[in-house]
Design an enzyme around this catalytic site. Structure first.
Site, PDB file in Angstrom:
ATOM      1  N   GLU A 128     -11.806  -3.419  11.700  1.00  0.00           N
ATOM      2  CA  GLU A 128     -10.891  -3.276  12.836  1.00  0.00           C
ATOM      3  C   GLU A 128      -9.948  -4.477  12.952  1.00  0.00           C
ATOM      4  O   GLU A 128      -8.746  -4.335  13.183  1.00  0.00           O
ATOM      5  CB  GLU A 128     -11.696  -3.148  14.136  1.00  0.00           C
TER       6      GLU A 128
ATOM      7  N   HIS B 217      -6.027   0.454   7.724  1.00  0.00           N
ATOM      8  CA  HIS B 217      -7.335   1.069   7.455  1.00  0.00           C
ATOM      9  C   HIS B 217      -7.338   1.679   6.052  1.00  0.00           C
ATOM     10  O   HIS B 217      -8.365   1.668   5.363  1.00  0.00           O
ATOM     11  CB  HIS B 217      -7.654   2.147   8.497  1.00  0.00           C
TER      12      HIS B 217
ATOM     13  N   HIS C 111      -1.660  -0.878  12.035  1.00  0.00           N
ATOM     14  CA  HIS C 111      -3.127  -0.873  12.144  1.00  0.00           C
ATOM     15  C   HIS C 111      -3.713   0.310  11.373  1.00  0.00           C
ATOM     16  O   HIS C 111      -4.642   0.143  10.574  1.00  0.00           O
ATOM     17  CB  HIS C 111      -3.512  -0.803  13.626  1.00  0.00           C
ATOM     18  N   GLU C 112      -3.167   1.491  11.598  1.00  0.00           N
ATOM     19  CA  GLU C 112      -3.731   2.695  10.959  1.00  0.00           C
ATOM     20  C   GLU C 112      -3.574   2.643   9.440  1.00  0.00           C
ATOM     21  O   GLU C 112      -4.506   2.942   8.699  1.00  0.00           O
ATOM     22  CB  GLU C 112      -3.081   3.967  11.524  1.00  0.00           C
TER      23      GLU C 112
ATOM     24  N   ASP D 120     -19.412   3.245  19.955  1.00  0.00           N
ATOM     25  CA  ASP D 120     -18.260   2.722  19.207  1.00  0.00           C
ATOM     26  C   ASP D 120     -18.701   2.066  17.891  1.00  0.00           C
ATOM     27  O   ASP D 120     -18.204   0.999  17.516  1.00  0.00           O
ATOM     28  CB  ASP D 120     -17.487   1.726  20.096  1.00  0.00           C
TER      29      ASP D 120
ATOM     30  N   TYR E  22     -17.849   0.925   8.465  1.00  0.00           N
ATOM     31  CA  TYR E  22     -17.279   0.968   9.811  1.00  0.00           C
ATOM     32  C   TYR E  22     -18.397   0.897  10.845  1.00  0.00           C
ATOM     33  O   TYR E  22     -18.573   1.806  11.664  1.00  0.00           O
ATOM     34  CB  TYR E  22     -16.472   2.251   9.958  1.00  0.00           C
TER      35      TYR E  22
ATOM     36  N   HIS F  35     -14.499  -1.918  18.117  1.00  0.00           N
ATOM     37  CA  HIS F  35     -13.234  -2.206  18.799  1.00  0.00           C
ATOM     38  C   HIS F  35     -13.382  -3.313  19.836  1.00  0.00           C
ATOM     39  O   HIS F  35     -12.398  -3.721  20.462  1.00  0.00           O
ATOM     40  CB  HIS F  35     -12.671  -0.946  19.461  1.00  0.00           C
TER      41      HIS F  35
END
Lengths: 353, 106
Positions: free
Chosen positions: A189, A169, A165-166, A262, A180, A267
Site C-alpha cells: 500500500e 499496484h 496508486h492503482e 482490511d 497483500y 490501509h
C-alpha cells in the site's frame, strides 16, 4: 522537435525504411512490433543533428484504453477513449486517461521503466463502475473507478495520486510481488502511495517542500471535514469528521495497528512507511522523485521477497542507497534517519511493536 | 500497542443477529451494518443458509477492493465469513443488501 504518437501502421512503415539515415528508427520500429503483439504505441521524435541530418527516434509511449461501465459492475465496459483520441465531454474518462499518461511519464522518463511490466503493457482503465460506488481498485489487470456516493466521496479519478496508486499496484505485482496482508501488505500500500504522490509531484514539478504529501486530495465532498484520505507527512491528520471519525493512520511503528479487517490493516499501517519516505525526501530536499524516489524504486527491483516486513524493506532501502550513491553518502544517511524517525531500524531487525 | 476493531453491537436477546463489516477499499474507512430480529427468523434463515459459508473463495489479484466480514448468529449456530468484494454476488449480495436495507448503519 516534433513529437507524435505512432500508430501501428506507421510503425510498420518505419520498420520498412531502408535509407541509412533511418536505420536506427527502422530497427527500433521492428523491435517495437516484434515485442508486443497487441496494438502498441511509441513516441516518434524528429531532430536535426549537427550536420542538419534528420534524426528520427522512437521511445516508449503509453497505450491507453478507457472503458465505461455505465454504472454496472461489468468489466471492461464499452471502450470510450483509445490512445491518441481527443478528450471528450466525460470528465472521468479524461481524468483517467490523463492520469494514466502522467503515471506512464513518471515511470518512463524518471526511472526508464516502459509501463507497468517494463515491457510496454497497455494501460487499461474503467470508469463509472457500479452504482454510487465509493472506491477505486486494481483487479490485477486494470484500474477501476467508481463515481463516489456523492455524500462522502466524489469521483475517484479526481486525483493523480489515486491513479498513480492503482497503477503502482501493477508495478509491485510485476516486481516485488509483496503479499497483500500485514506488514508486506502495508508496504505494498505504501509503495502505491509513494509513487502515486510522486506522479502528482512530477506532473506539477513540486519539490519535497512544496508538495502536499496528501493522498486523494479532492475526493471528499464538501460535506466532509477533511483535506484528503491520507497524509504521508503527518499520518492521522488527513480528516476528522463527525461521521467518518478521525484519520486512524499511525505515524510510527510503536502505534502499529493490529486488526483482522482490511487484510490486517494494510490501509492503516501504510502510514508508517509513508512517513519514512516523506522524512527521507524532506531531508534530501529538491524533487522527491529524483533521489528518494530512485532509492525506493531501486529497492522495489532489488529482489525483495513477497513477505518482506518493514525492517527488511528499511534495510533494503539503505542497501539500495549505498549501491547507487555510496556507503557514506547523504542518501544513505537520509534513508537511515527516515526509518529511525518512524521507529524502524535499518539493520534488519524491528523495534517497538 | 494499539488495537482497532469495529465496534460490535451490544448483545441482545434477539433470535438472529447479523453483522456486516465492510473494510479495505482505497480509503480504508470501515463501514458496518447490523440487524437483530425475532420476527422474521425464517426469512433471515433462508437468506443465511443460501450462502456458501464453507466455500467463499479468494481474490488474490485485486488491490484496494472492499472485504466484507459477515457474521450471522442464528438460533442454533453462528456462521462467519470474509467475502472479497468481487465475490459478493448471488446469495451473499442478497443477504448484505437485506441487512443494509433493514438494519442500522454505523
Amino acid at each position: 522537435m516534433t513529437q507524435g504518437i505512432v500508430p501501428p501502421y506507421l510503425l510498420t512503415r518505419i520498420a520498412e525504411l531502408e535509407a541509412p539515415e533511418f536505420r536506427d528508427a527502422a530497427t527500433a520500429a521492428k523491435q517495437t512490433l516484434i515485442l508486443d503483439r497487441p496494438r502498441r504505441a511509441a513516441r516518434l521524435s524528429f531532430t536535426l543533428d549537427a550536420e542538419q541530418n534528420l534524426v528520427a527516434e522512437l521511445s516508449a509511449a503509453p497505450n491507453r484504453t478507457i472503458g465505461n461501465a455505465k454504472n454496472t459492475e461489468t468489466l471492461p465496459g464499452a471502450e470510450v477513449r483509445a490512445e491518441g483520441q481527443a478528450a471528450g465531454k466525460d470528465v472521468a474518462v479524461d481524468e483517467a486517461y490523463d492520469g494514466l499518461g502522467a503515471t506512464f511519464a513518471l515511470y518512463s522518463e524518471v526511472y526508464g521503466r516502459d509501463s507497468i511490466d517494463g515491457k510496454g503493457l497497455p494501460l487499461d482503465g474503467t470508469v463509472h463502475y457500479g452504482k454510487l460506488y465509493d472506491n477505486a481498485f486494481w483487479n490485477g489487470g486494470r484500474m477501476v473507478f467508481g463515481d463516489g456516493d456523492e455524500q462522502v466521496f466524489g469521483r475517484f479519478t479526481a486525483s493523480y495520486t489515486v491513479i498513480g496508486h492503482e497503477l503502482t499496484h501493477g508495478v509491485t505485482q510485476y516486481t516485488a510481488g509483496l503479499v497483500y496482508r500485514d506488514q508486506p501488505g502495508a508496504l505494498n500500500e505504501s509503495i502505491s502511495d509513494v509513487f502515486g504522490s510522486l506522479v502528482e509531484q512530477y506532473a506539477k514539478k513540486q519539490t519535497a517542500a512544496t508538495a502536499t504529501w496528501l493522498i486523494g486530495e479532492g475526493l471528499f465532498t464538501k460535506k466532509v471535514k477533511g483535506v484528503a484520505l491520507r497524509s504521508m507527512k503527518a499520518p492521522g491528520t488527513a480528516y476528522d469528521d463527525p461521521r467518518l471519525g478521525k484519520d486512524p493512520q499511525p505515524a510510527d511503528f510503536a502505534h502499529y495497528v493490529h486488526t483482522t479487517d482490511d487484510e490486517g490493516g494494510v490501509h492503516l499501517n501504510s502510514g508508517i512507511p509513508n512517513r519514512a519516505f516523506y522524512l527521507v525526501a524532506h531531508q534530501l530536499g529538491g524533487h522527491a522523485w529524483e533521489r528518494a524516489g530512485r532509492i525506493w524504486y531501486d529497492t522495489l527491483l532489488s529482489g525483495l521477497t513477497p513477505k518482506t516486513d518493514f525492517a527488511g524493506f528499511a534495510a533494503a532501502t539503505v542497501a539500495a542507497a549505498a549501491k547507487r550513491y555510496g556507503g557514506s553518502s547523504a542518501e544513505v544517511a537520509a534513508a537511515r534517519a527516515g526509518w529511525s524517525g518512524v521507529g524502524v531500524t535499518t539493520n534488519g531487525a524491528a523495534t517497538g511493536d | 500497542m494499539a488495537q482497532r476493531q469495529a465496534t460490535e453491537p451490544s448483545p441482545a436477546a434477539a433470535a438472529i443477529r447479523i453483522l456486516v463489516v465492510r473494510s479495505g477499499g482505497f480509503a480504508g474507512i470501515p463501514q458496518q451494518w447490523h440487524v437483530e430480529s425475532r420476527d422474521d427468523v425464517d426469512d433471515w434463515t433462508t437468506l443465511v443458509t443460501a450462502c456458501p459459508w464453507d466455500q467463499v473463495g479468494t481474490d488474490p489479484a485485486s488491490r484496494d477492493r472492499f472485504i466484507w466480514r459477515i457474521e450471522a448468529r442464528m438460533p442454533r449456530t453462528t456462521r462467519t465469513a470474509q467475502v472479497p468484494d468481487a465475490l459478493l454476488v448471488g446469495p451473499w449480495r442478497a443477504l448484505v443488501d437485506r441487512v443494509q436495507d433493514a438494519g442500522s448503519h454505523g
